[in-house]
Design a protein around this motif. Structure first.
Motif, PDB file in Angstrom:
ATOM      1  N   ILE A 166       7.141  30.965 -29.757  1.00  0.00           N
ATOM      2  CA  ILE A 166       6.010  31.508 -28.821  1.00  0.00           C
ATOM      3  C   ILE A 166       4.601  30.938 -30.297  1.00  0.00           C
ATOM      4  N   LEU A 174      -6.758  32.105 -28.699  1.00  0.00           N
ATOM      5  CA  LEU A 174      -5.494  31.531 -27.588  1.00  0.00           C
ATOM      6  C   LEU A 174      -5.480  32.211 -26.044  1.00  0.00           C
ATOM      7  N   LYS A 233      -8.864  20.914 -21.553  1.00  0.00           N
ATOM      8  CA  LYS A 233      -8.431  20.950 -21.915  1.00  0.00           C
ATOM      9  C   LYS A 233      -9.196  20.224 -22.911  1.00  0.00           C
ATOM     10  N   ARG A 258      -5.611  23.232 -28.942  1.00  0.00           N
ATOM     11  CA  ARG A 258      -4.914  24.267 -29.167  1.00  0.00           C
ATOM     12  C   ARG A 258      -5.036  25.537 -28.653  1.00  0.00           C
ATOM     13  N   TYR A 274      -4.033  31.976 -22.163  1.00  0.00           N
ATOM     14  CA  TYR A 274      -2.978  31.780 -21.228  1.00  0.00           C
ATOM     15  C   TYR A 274      -3.390  32.093 -19.916  1.00  0.00           C
ATOM     16  N   ILE A 282      -4.080  27.005 -23.032  1.00  0.00           N
ATOM     17  CA  ILE A 282      -2.354  27.062 -22.864  1.00  0.00           C
ATOM     18  C   ILE A 282      -1.894  27.476 -21.626  1.00  0.00           C
ATOM     19  N   ARG A 331       4.205  27.814 -32.298  1.00  0.00           N
ATOM     20  CA  ARG A 331       3.723  26.924 -32.369  1.00  0.00           C
ATOM     21  C   ARG A 331       2.420  26.948 -31.649  1.00  0.00           C
ATOM     22  N   ASP A 332       2.379  28.480 -31.726  1.00  0.00           N
ATOM     23  CA  ASP A 332       0.725  29.130 -30.714  1.00  0.00           C
ATOM     24  C   ASP A 332      -0.154  29.739 -31.650  1.00  0.00           C
TER      25      ASP A 332
END
Length: 533
Positions: free
Chosen positions: A178, A62, A75, A142, A64, A145, A181-182
């Motif tokens: 979070i 992930l 993306k 995904r 960020y 972010i 969702r992540d």
């Protein structure tokens, strides 16, 4: 399968992680190698399908970053079609819309060449504007972010104070949850999560963001090993006010995260890099490249295939490092070794050779004799822990206290280790003798696979030459008495920088942490923690 989930929090963390993922991608041999590598790709990558049914393989990560931090990265990349968005996520407004959109950042020449399947141009510090400019990996949508509350490099609303990051996470978590969702979609794809590793800058607002994120992860995954790599700017950089803010941020991140994470490893540029390292300190591409050699090398055992020699899960490594249960801050060190000129001496004369070469010889030679020499005798030439100094004029007792080793993990790669078998009966006996003799726990892992010097990696190794395709690395991670000195020095500094309300809690927390790295016989009466920090 023992998968590892990765979190990348912030722009500097993404530079380091990009080097990490480029290295992982280079291990795919696509059947070209006569001797397949022992790397288990499923640990860090997930299999999937693109919109046309083609197989995809993307990192379990992930990413960020702030608005404007992704550079020319799209993306949806080249694997997925933006038209395949879940209809439920589309806007339901059917009235007129006035669309305002910032001008997209152009791709780098390196990225364009990769997309066109052409030979990419040589990179330079000037050519690398963002971490995505030298990325060789496709990411799942995904994974991307973007945080729109702050903009990268903004002087009007800078994202630099720890409290800002803490508040931002709380607001986002309240709005979106979070973890649900992540994180959860990635965790549910795994058979058995080996660990969660977090790359984040600890000296800015991302430290506060990471603290609340790690807190949530620990509540949800209480028994899962969680490794935190805390990036820090080189000491003395910037104006005095900025230095003070960074110091307080580091103290807050360390005090909060080290009690939640399984291991906390501070990462800062070595104060005095060796002569063979030519570093442009103004380039995050350079700085993160140097760090990546050590980080990727010390964690190499965690991605070996089951049953292969030199395999050690992150949970195994932290057992060796934190044998007493309250020593979670570790020092990362490494050296680059020329595999063509370094040789290992084995046999009956090893013990005598160890006595003759306490201060001479290569790091690998010193390592080979460490059982005879005792731990702590071989010091590598790069330390990535901030605040480290080589004290002079110390008494023998002070030196022993400061350099006492509680636990140590060593990873040697790129140099054949003939005659040495990891985890054999002799190794088990050595571990037993160490435990009975109250000696430090030492785990040693060896791999003939060198660190790949890719075209995306900066030419920071002086004298390596363009023909060098891999480097031999000797890396170590250790919990030592030096952490007590560093923590106490940090405690003394921040006690003069923070207000009375938070001073007591922060100072007491750092003091308790420092005590965990002092030997039981040490009264601390001649402590010199503030003299040379």
């Amino acid at each position: 399968m023992h998968e590892i989930l990765t979190l990348q929090l912030g722009h500097r963390a993404n530079y380091l992680a990009t080097h990490f993922w480029n290295t992982q991608e280079s291990y795919f041999d696509y059947g070209a190698s006569e001797e397949p590598l022992t790397i288990d790709h499923d640990i860090h990558f997930r299999a999937g399908q693109g919109p046309k049914g083609e197989d995809t393989y993307t990192p379990r990560t992930l990413i960020y970053d702030l608005k404007g931090g992704f550079g020319g990265l799209r993306k949806w990349g080249g694997l997925y079609d933006q038209g395949d968005i879940d209809p439920g996520s589309q806007d339901l407004w059917d009235g007129s819309v006035v669309k305002q959109q910032d001008k997209p950042i152009s791709q780098s020449a390196y990225q364009k060449a990769l997309d066109d399947l052409e030979q990419p141009p040589k990179l330079s510090s000037q050519a690398v504007r963002y971490w995505s400019d030298f990325s060789r990996v496709f990411y799942h949508p995904r994974s991307i972010i973007q945080i729109n509350d702050y903009e990268l490099g903004s002087t009007i609303l800078p994202f630099e104070k720890w409290d800002c990051g803490e508040q931002l996470f709380s607001e986002l978590d309240k709005a979106h949850d979070i973890l649900d969702r992540d994180i959860r979609p990635w965790a549910e794809e795994c058979d058995q999560v080996q660990a969660i590793q977090v790359f984040a800058s600890a000296d800015d607002a991302w430290g506060g963001f990471a603290t609340r994120y790690v807190e949530s992860l620990r509540d949800e995954y209480g028994k899962t090993p969680l490794w935190f790599w805390g990036l820090e700017e080189q000491a003395g950089q910037g104006q005095r006010a900025q230095q003070s803010i960074r110091t307080v941020n580091i103290a807050q991140s360390l005090q909060a995260i080290s009690t939640l994470a399984s291991m906390y490893i501070p990462l800062a540029v070595p104060k005095y890099p060796p002569a063979y390292v030519g570093l442009d300190l103004s380039s995050q591409w350079h700085v993160s490249g140097l760090m990546s050699m050590a980080v990727e090398s010390i964690t190499l055992p965690s991605r070996q295939k089951a049953g292969s020699m030199g395999r050690g899960l992150l949970g195994d490594l932290e057992v060796a490092l934190n044998s007493n249960g309250n020593q979670r801050i570790a020092e990362l060190q490494c050296s680059v070794v020329d595999p063509l000129t370094q040789h290992l001496e084995r046999g009956a004369e090893a013990s005598q050779a160890a006595k003759d070469k306490r201060t001479a010889g290569s790091p690998l030679q010193q390592l080979a004799y460490e059982d005879e020499m005792g731990p702590g005798q071989s010091r590598l030439d790069m330390s990535f822990s901030s605040g480290q100094t080589t004290g002079t004029g110390l008494s023998l007792r002070q030196w022993e206290r400061r350099n006492h080793v509680f636990g140590k993990v060593e990873s040697i790669r790129g140099v054949p280790w003939e005659g040495h078998v990891v985890n054999d009966e002799g190794e088990a006996n050595r571990r037993k003798r160490r435990r009975l003799g109250s000696l430090p726990t030492i785990e040693r892992y060896c791999n003939a696979l060198g660190y790949p010097l890719l075209d995306s990696f900066p030419e920071i190794l002086v004298g390596g030459g363009s023909s060098s395709k891999a480097a031999a690395i000797y890396a170590s991670l250790s919990t030592t008495g030096q952490m007590s000195k560093w923590t106490k020095g940090l405690q003394n500094m921040v006690s003069r920088m923070v207000d009375v309300v938070e001073r007591e809690a922060l100072s007491n927390g750092l003091g308790e942490m420092a005590e965990a790295y002092e030997e039981g016989w040490d009264s601390g009466a001649d402590d010199d923690s503030s003299s040379d920090y």
